[in-house]
Design a protein around this motif. Structure first.
Motif, PDB file in Angstrom:
ATOM      1  N   TYR A 179      50.148  50.254  15.005  1.00 37.53           N
ATOM      2  CA  TYR A 179      50.395  51.661  14.458  1.00 37.53           C
ATOM      3  C   TYR A 179      50.139  52.681  15.524  1.00 37.53           C
ATOM      4  O   TYR A 179      50.767  53.671  15.108  1.00 37.53           O
ATOM      5  N   VAL A 180      49.369  52.354  16.348  1.00 40.48           N
ATOM      6  CA  VAL A 180      49.274  53.336  17.446  1.00 40.48           C
ATOM      7  C   VAL A 180      50.690  53.562  18.273  1.00 40.48           C
ATOM      8  O   VAL A 180      51.308  54.676  18.594  1.00 40.48           O
TER       9      VAL A 180
ATOM     10  N   ALA B  96      53.034  55.624  16.002  1.00 43.02           N
ATOM     11  CA  ALA B  96      52.550  56.795  15.510  1.00 43.02           C
ATOM     12  C   ALA B  96      53.008  57.616  16.831  1.00 43.02           C
ATOM     13  O   ALA B  96      53.218  59.006  16.513  1.00 43.02           O
ATOM     14  N   LEU B  97      52.688  57.054  18.065  1.00 39.12           N
ATOM     15  CA  LEU B  97      52.933  57.776  19.424  1.00 39.12           C
ATOM     16  C   LEU B  97      54.341  57.799  19.986  1.00 39.12           C
ATOM     17  O   LEU B  97      54.871  58.624  20.330  1.00 39.12           O
TER      18      LEU B  97
ATOM     19  N   ARG C   3      55.524  66.854  11.386  1.00 43.50           N
ATOM     20  CA  ARG C   3      54.202  67.101  11.278  1.00 43.50           C
ATOM     21  C   ARG C   3      53.420  66.167  10.430  1.00 43.50           C
ATOM     22  O   ARG C   3      52.639  65.325  10.630  1.00 43.50           O
TER      23      ARG C   3
ATOM     24  N   ARG D 196      53.555  62.355  11.599  1.00 37.97           N
ATOM     25  CA  ARG D 196      52.445  62.218  12.570  1.00 37.97           C
ATOM     26  C   ARG D 196      51.272  62.065  11.728  1.00 37.97           C
ATOM     27  O   ARG D 196      50.403  60.899  11.964  1.00 37.97           O
ATOM     28  N   ILE D 197      50.833  62.725  10.736  1.00 46.95           N
ATOM     29  CA  ILE D 197      49.583  62.638  10.398  1.00 46.95           C
ATOM     30  C   ILE D 197      49.657  61.508   9.366  1.00 46.95           C
ATOM     31  O   ILE D 197      48.683  60.860   8.989  1.00 46.95           O
TER      32      ILE D 197
ATOM     33  N   ALA E  21      50.909  58.465   9.565  1.00 45.13           N
ATOM     34  CA  ALA E  21      50.730  57.426  10.348  1.00 45.13           C
ATOM     35  C   ALA E  21      49.154  57.306  10.375  1.00 45.13           C
ATOM     36  O   ALA E  21      48.701  56.186  10.304  1.00 45.13           O
ATOM     37  N   GLY E  22      48.438  58.368  10.734  1.00 44.15           N
ATOM     38  CA  GLY E  22      47.072  58.232  10.794  1.00 44.15           C
ATOM     39  C   GLY E  22      46.472  57.743   9.388  1.00 44.15           C
ATOM     40  O   GLY E  22      45.596  56.832   9.399  1.00 44.15           O
TER      41      GLY E  22
ATOM     42  N   LEU F  36      42.703  57.509  17.310  1.00 45.04           N
ATOM     43  CA  LEU F  36      43.705  58.036  18.476  1.00 45.04           C
ATOM     44  C   LEU F  36      44.796  58.426  17.712  1.00 45.04           C
ATOM     45  O   LEU F  36      45.660  59.552  18.242  1.00 45.04           O
ATOM     46  N   ILE F  37      45.477  57.894  16.485  1.00 46.91           N
ATOM     47  CA  ILE F  37      46.512  58.575  15.838  1.00 46.91           C
ATOM     48  C   ILE F  37      46.131  59.933  15.296  1.00 46.91           C
ATOM     49  O   ILE F  37      46.996  60.778  15.335  1.00 46.91           O
ATOM     50  N   PHE F  38      45.080  60.085  14.668  1.00 44.74           N
ATOM     51  CA  PHE F  38      44.753  61.452  14.292  1.00 44.74           C
ATOM     52  C   PHE F  38      44.612  62.378  15.415  1.00 44.74           C
ATOM     53  O   PHE F  38      45.179  63.467  15.264  1.00 44.74           O
TER      54      PHE F  38
ATOM     55  N   TYR G  77      46.259  62.450  17.994  1.00 43.59           N
ATOM     56  CA  TYR G  77      47.648  62.566  18.493  1.00 43.59           C
ATOM     57  C   TYR G  77      48.417  63.660  17.540  1.00 43.59           C
ATOM     58  O   TYR G  77      48.775  64.603  18.048  1.00 43.59           O
ATOM     59  N   ALA G  78      48.232  63.272  16.255  1.00 39.79           N
ATOM     60  CA  ALA G  78      48.806  64.340  15.412  1.00 39.79           C
ATOM     61  C   ALA G  78      48.172  65.543  15.480  1.00 39.79           C
ATOM     62  O   ALA G  78      49.059  66.646  15.379  1.00 39.79           O
TER      63      ALA G  78
ATOM     64  N   MET H 219      49.396  67.236  18.640  1.00 37.36           N
ATOM     65  CA  MET H 219      50.847  67.537  18.877  1.00 37.36           C
ATOM     66  C   MET H 219      51.072  68.732  17.781  1.00 37.36           C
ATOM     67  O   MET H 219      52.020  69.752  18.358  1.00 37.36           O
ATOM     68  N   ASN H 220      50.516  68.659  16.710  1.00 34.52           N
ATOM     69  CA  ASN H 220      50.580  69.841  15.721  1.00 34.52           C
ATOM     70  C   ASN H 220      50.279  71.376  16.299  1.00 34.52           C
ATOM     71  O   ASN H 220      51.029  72.148  15.999  1.00 34.52           O
TER      72      ASN H 220
END
Lengths: 541, 83
Positions: free
Chosen positions: A83-84, A87-88, A269, A272-273, A275-276, B64-66, B68-69, B72-73
């Motif tokens: 998932y990293v 997401a990236l 936007r 991205r969130i 995926a977290g 890491l994903i949060f 990045y989000a 980036m935002n």
């Protein structure tokens, strides 16, 4: 009476799923494929988690950890770490691209309907075999719940899956998956949390099983069991462990049914969130699975091994009747040895309610959770197949003039046909299908993963390079699977389950070489790739 | 739009991805490579190699994903490329 309450719980849960699907019917293409792109990040994350976690994650993964010890953590890291990458490197850009499917992106980025065809066939093969595995899971669970034959269980499951998906495509499955996640995670956490409370007074098994791991080592030493449960690189050597982890990660990031869900968010936007949130909800289960494994291992060492064979604990006697828990007193001394036990993987999760001494109702609820996991994954896979046939094959290749209503109708027909065929194949119990599921991650690693990531980050990459890489990557992966599994060939001990690593390396080499000796892609494609990198529209393409 | 500004945004994005992927690589692959020596140590009651691969890695992935989000935002707004 207990059973009656159990049946009512399971029926009630299934009826709630169906009601949600009926309420979210849809007939427009944007609603059917991407839920009108109106799914908030949080709820999409939850739906991704349900879509992702299959019957195998729910029922069998803890058992695999039980059997593999430390080496089984390759699955935990692989199926979360992917998932990293997603997401990236992939999801936000695919969301910016818009459209409906992964083959849509491949076809447009590489200006080629041949690439679309390769992508949609790969997507169908991966999704279909994976779906057959889920349907078989439903059949097994139905059998254990209601005592119906495997085939009848499959038929009932198939009707529920097809109905959910036909009614509103992505729109109806999204909200059903949200409900399914809530059921499956509650069912998963409940028994093991109660067990942790009984042992430690705190309902947080995820953080308390460290002590249990130490107890396991002590007991294993006492019984002379070697190598220990936590000993690394016993079942896999280091190369296989690392290669498998990587292939599971890259495959996860590129599986079409997960990626498709990221087309449904309102913006980049949100993608991205989302995926977290997806990984957050997945991590809850994946952090718990090793606790299940450790608790079972400990209970078996403490209450079964070294005890007289006629004094099995009550839960073990019950599961011995189902054939999932076998003891054979090989040396005839009347005492159970570790080597005399034969334990089916699924028992680790399924027997925990009884080990904790919980009412039979909890056991039914756990089964309902497994059912929710299988149904939600099958829904998402079926939608990928429907979209590949109706959107990619029919509307984009065969008849671009087709009216939207007809395309969606064809999608619904494809859901029903693929579902029925999947049900029949699952009923045959073909072992080969289970094998292909294990290879799905390798196939995705060697094909979709580089095509998507390089497609976004390497503007110069052209059609010739991408297609050559895709084809060579798939061929090398299939060749390694064949050579390893059927001819016993192996490089550094890497097994067929991680064959995608070689496919990926071959793909990258071919992609780069062919791209460099052929002309760059058109101005329009270069602008399209640039545009992907910014949430705002930069170029008109 | 200003071409240089767009390129700067993309460079910052790639730099952020690189940093986060180095952390991703460290907790999963380097953690596994060090499994044998780490297995001698204990943390929170866990054999350390098991804890690194079963918990530290998974929790780090979520963070890491949060991150990045979030970054980036913010970056979208700084460069005026948000939707």
């Amino acid at each position: 009476m207990e059973n009656l309450i159990g049946y009512i719980i399971v029926f009630g849960i299934v009826i709630v799923f169906m009601a949600i699907a009926i309420y979210n019917r849809a007939t427009e293409a944007a609603e059917f494929y991407v839920a009108g792109r109106r799914i908030p990040a949080f709820w999409n994350g939850m739906a991704v988690a349900a879509d992702w976690m299959s019957a195998a994650s729910f029922i069998s993964m803890a058992g695999a950890l039980y059997a593999l010890g430390y080496d089984g953590l390759a699955y935990i890291m692989g199926w979360t770490g992917g998932y990293v990458l997603l997401a990236l490197l992939i999801a936000p850009y695919l969301r910016k691209f818009g459209k409906y499917t992964v083959p849509d992106f491949i076809a447009e980025r590489y200006e080629s309907n041949f690439a679309r065809l390769v992508a949609l066939i790969t997507a169908i093969i991966i999704s279909f075999t994976y779906m057959v595995g889920q349907v078989a899971g439903v059949g097994i669970i139905m059998g254990r719940l209601f005592g119906v034959p495997f085939e009848v269980g499959i038929a009932i499951g198939m009707i529920i899956i097809i109905a959910t998906t036909v009614l509103g495509g992505m729109k109806s499955i999204t909200w059903t998956q949200v409900a399914q996640y809530i059921v499956l995670i509650t069912a998963y956490l409940l028994p093991v949390s109660i067990l942790a409370t009984q042992w430690f007074g705190v309902p947080l098994p995820q953080f308390l099983y460290g002590k249990v791991l130490q107890n396991i080592v002590e007991l294993e030493t006492q019984y002379g069991i070697s190598p220990h449960y936590v000993e690394p690189f016993v079942k896999f050597n280091l190369a296989q462990f690392l290669a498998l982890t990587f292939v599971l990660m890259a495959g996860t990031a590129a599986l079409p049914h997960v990626l498709m869900r990221f087309f449904t968010t309102p913006s980049v936007r949100d993608a991205r969130i989302s995926a977290g949130w997806a990984l957050f909800f997945i991590a809850i289960l994946y952090l718990t699975a090793p606790a299940y494994a450790a608790f079972s291992r400990f209970v078996i060492l403490k209450d079964v091994v070294g005890k007289p064979i006629d004094q099995l604990p009550a839960w073990a006697q019950k599961w011995a009747e189902t054939g999932l828990f076998k003891v054979l007193d090989k040396n005839g001394d009347g005492i159970i040895q570790w080597a005399e036990l034969n334990i089916h993987r699924d028992i680790v999760v399924l027997a925990t309610p009884e080990i904790a001494g919980l009412a039979a109702v909890v056991g039914f609820f756990v089964m309902a959770g497994g059912l929710a996991a299988a149904l939600s994954t099958a829904d998402g896979l079926l939608l990928v197949i429907a979209a590949a046939v109706s959107n990619d094959l029919y509307a984009k290749m065969i008849n671009p003039e087709a009216p939207e209503k007809r395309v969606v109708l064809l999608g619904k027909v494809a859901v029903a046909v693929a579902g029925v065929i999947g049900g029949f194949i699952a009923a045959q119990k073909i072992a080969f299908i289970v094998q292909i599921v294990a290879w799905a991650f390798s196939l995705a690693t060697a094909s979709f993963f580089p095509a998507l990531v390089l497609g976004v980050f390497w503007k110069r990459l052209n059609r010739q390079g991408a297609i050559a890489g895709l084809v060579v990557g798939l061929l090398v992966t299939i060749a390694y699977i064949y050579l390893n599994k059927y001819q016993g060939v192996s490089l550094w001990g890497i097994q067929h389950t991680a064959s995608g690593l070689f496919g990926l390396i071959a793909n990258l080499i071919v992609t780069v070489v062919v791209t460099m000796v052929t002309p760059p892609p058109s101005e329009r494609i270069q602008k399209l790739v640039e545009d992907l990198r910014y949430p705002k529209k930069i170029h008109e393409v | 739009m200003d071409r240089e500004k767009l390129e700067a945004y993309h460079r910052e994005n790639v730099r952020l991805i690189t940093i986060l992927l180095i952390i991703w690589f460290a907790v999963s692959y380097v953690g596994a490579l060090l499994a044998k020596p780490l297995s001698k140590l204990t943390i929170f009651g866990f054999p350390m190699h098991y804890w690194v691969s079963a918990q530290l890695s998974v929790i780090t992935f979520v963070v890491l994903i949060f991150v990045y989000a979030y970054v980036m935002n913010k970056l979208d707004q700084k460069y005026g490329v948000e939707e």
